[in-house]
Design an enzyme around this catalytic site. Structure first.
Site, PDB file in Angstrom:
ATOM      1  N   LYS A 192     -12.700   0.721  38.908  1.00 54.87           N
ATOM      2  CA  LYS A 192     -11.702   0.163  37.940  1.00 54.87           C
ATOM      3  C   LYS A 192     -12.412  -0.519  37.210  1.00 54.87           C
ATOM      4  O   LYS A 192     -14.372  -0.444  36.844  1.00 54.87           O
ATOM      5  CB  LYS A 192     -10.613  -1.115  38.931  1.00 54.87           C
ATOM      6  CG  LYS A 192     -11.458  -2.669  39.080  1.00 54.87           C
ATOM      7  CD  LYS A 192     -10.739  -3.083  39.713  1.00 54.87           C
ATOM      8  CE  LYS A 192     -11.886  -4.614  40.445  1.00 54.87           C
ATOM      9  NZ  LYS A 192      -9.998  -5.931  40.647  1.00 54.87           N
ATOM     10  N   ARG A 201      -2.123 -13.320  45.299  1.00 57.25           N
ATOM     11  CA  ARG A 201      -1.631 -12.482  44.354  1.00 57.25           C
ATOM     12  C   ARG A 201      -0.676 -11.503  44.684  1.00 57.25           C
ATOM     13  O   ARG A 201       0.454 -11.425  43.413  1.00 57.25           O
ATOM     14  CB  ARG A 201      -3.205 -11.737  44.199  1.00 57.25           C
ATOM     15  CG  ARG A 201      -3.062 -10.875  42.682  1.00 57.25           C
ATOM     16  CD  ARG A 201      -5.087 -10.982  41.862  1.00 57.25           C
ATOM     17  NE  ARG A 201      -5.466  -9.573  43.178  1.00 57.25           N
ATOM     18  CZ  ARG A 201      -6.381  -9.476  42.858  1.00 57.25           C
ATOM     19  NH1 ARG A 201      -7.845  -9.589  41.845  1.00 57.25           N
ATOM     20  NH2 ARG A 201      -6.980  -8.627  43.741  1.00 57.25           N
ATOM     21  N   CYS A 243     -23.713 -12.740  15.507  1.00 60.08           N
ATOM     22  CA  CYS A 243     -23.064 -12.238  14.727  1.00 60.08           C
ATOM     23  C   CYS A 243     -22.092 -11.567  15.593  1.00 60.08           C
ATOM     24  O   CYS A 243     -22.197 -10.674  16.863  1.00 60.08           O
ATOM     25  CB  CYS A 243     -23.434 -11.903  13.344  1.00 60.08           C
ATOM     26  SG  CYS A 243     -25.049 -12.582  12.677  1.00 60.08           S
TER      27      CYS A 243
END
Ligand code: UAH
Length: 391
Positions: free
Chosen positions: A39, A138, A317
């Site tokens: 996954k 869950r 950045c």
């Protein structure tokens, strides 16, 4: 033509994937299979390439989080069993039927609706793994009564085949095994309730990497091998125990795009949060937070150049970072390791996770479409895949 135009890339060692499968193969019972969890695009390593290598190396099935990820595997020609571990909306079940993907279920209503949709579509039956919630909180049924209700719904659904039952552990990676043992006990009680009701059990599975390391005897029909497949330990505690030898598969590399030596004090990057002293060598590297290289590594992370650790200086950045190199011989084009080994030095995903304030799972999952992946097999480049330019 060069397969990518910016010299920053993820390197995935497929020999490490193979070695990690072999390590678990030796550690778990012979009768227990290996379901490679690919996954999140293989935890950032590339689901197709890692899935194919895992299957070549001894895994017998794959698992993903959502049906869309399973479609990618089938479209790449992978024919092995694939299980979707998460919730699939009932209006997507025809896709699962068309591609022979197994789904997870835990609601009787969902089962009845899915069966009707497949029948109406004239599609072929799909395999269903029932999810039990023994303490993860869950997804899944929580009681024997709920479980039997779901099983009965499956038994009355000719277009759904009951092919598995599983649970997922919340704390298997921790030193205190109270919670995981309680979950396993609860799982065993649910299995016993099924047997007492005269049910024949399909494939049974409960172990993630951590549980497979600590409790290989709980392997049942298959383990669901995720983080360990990629050569990472689920927790610092289990890394210390190291009962199973793992080889990290991922490196992140780049090449210097600019080098300067500060003639006088010189501030670096946004916010001028770092001031280079006269004589310091500052290199610019073409990677930034838009690649999934965390901004929280600003003034904290390190890179490897010429076998030495060099600190990231100034703020990360969007597309570039600056580092203070310790060797004056640096030049444009020099290779720099951001994650991985160089000589005897290593910047591990564990170290980066610690600096970022997260777990090692998240670090490779953050690496995104802007980074091409260079796969290595038998010590040489076997394929380059660039998510940005190749679909
Ligand atoms: C249901 C489920 N099963 C297994 C995994 C793999 O866990 P590890 O990466 O810790 O092995 C994840 C998951 O969500």
């Amino acid at each position: 033509m060069k397969p990518f135009c910016r010299d920053t890339w993820v390197e995935v060692d497929l020999d490490a994937i193979s070695a990690n499968v072999a390590s678990f193969r030796r550690h778990i019972p012979e009768t227990t299979g290996i379901m490679a969890v690919v996954k999140a695009d293989g935890y950032g390593h590339g689901a197709v390439h890692v899935g194919q290598e895992a299957l070549r190396s001894g895994a017998d099935s794959l698992a993903v989080a959502m049906l869309d990820e399973a479609v990618v595997l089938r479209e790449a020609g992978i024919t092995a069993p694939v299980l979707v571990l998460g919730y699939t909306p009932v209006d997507s079940v025809e896709t699962a039927s068309r591609l022979g993907i197994e789904l997870t279920a835990y609601h009787a209503d969902w089962i009845i609706q899915a069966n009707e949709r497949i029948e109406q579509a004239g599609a072929k039956p799909i395999g269903i793994h029932i999810k039990t919630d023994t303490g993860m909180g869950r997804l899944g049924v929580r009681t024997a009564e709920e479980l039997l209700h779901v099983v009965r719904a499956l038994e009355q659904s000719p277009f759904l085949d009951w092919t598995g039952i599983f649970t997922h552990f919340a704390c298997a990676d921790e030193e205190d095994t109270t919670h995981v043992r309680r979950q396993h006990q609860q799982f065993q009680e649910l299995l016993a309730a099924l047997r007492e009701a005269g049910k024949t059990l399909p494939r049974v599975h409960c172990c993630n990497t951590a549980a497979a390391i600590v409790f290989p005897e709980w392997g049942y029909d298959t383990i669901r091998l995720g983080i360990g497949l990629y050569g990472l330990y689920p927790s610092p505690f289990l890394k210390q125990r190291a009962q199973v030898k793992l080889v990290p598969a991922l490196s992140l590399k780049t090449r210097i795009s600019h080098v300067k030596t500060a003639a006088e004090a010189m501030t670096v990057s946004y916010g001028a949060t770092y001031t280079a002293k006269p004589g310091e060598t500052i290199a610019t590297l073409p990677i930034g937070y838009a690649d999934g290289f965390s901004r929280s590594l600003s003034n904290r992370g390190f890179v490897l150049h010429e076998g030495r650790r060099s600190p990231i200086v100034g703020r990360v950045c969007m597309d570039q970072i600056m580092v203070r190199l310790n060797g004056a011989s640096a030049k444009v084009g020099d290779e720099v390791v951001l994650y991985g080994r160089l000589g005897t030095e290593e910047i591990s995903l564990d170290e980066v996770a610690e600096l970022v304030g997260t777990i090692n799972y998240e670090i490779p999952c953050m690496l995104n479409y802007r980074l091409p992946r260079v796969y290595r097999k038998d010590g040489k480049v076997s394929e380059v895949f660039h998510p940005l330019t190749m679909t």
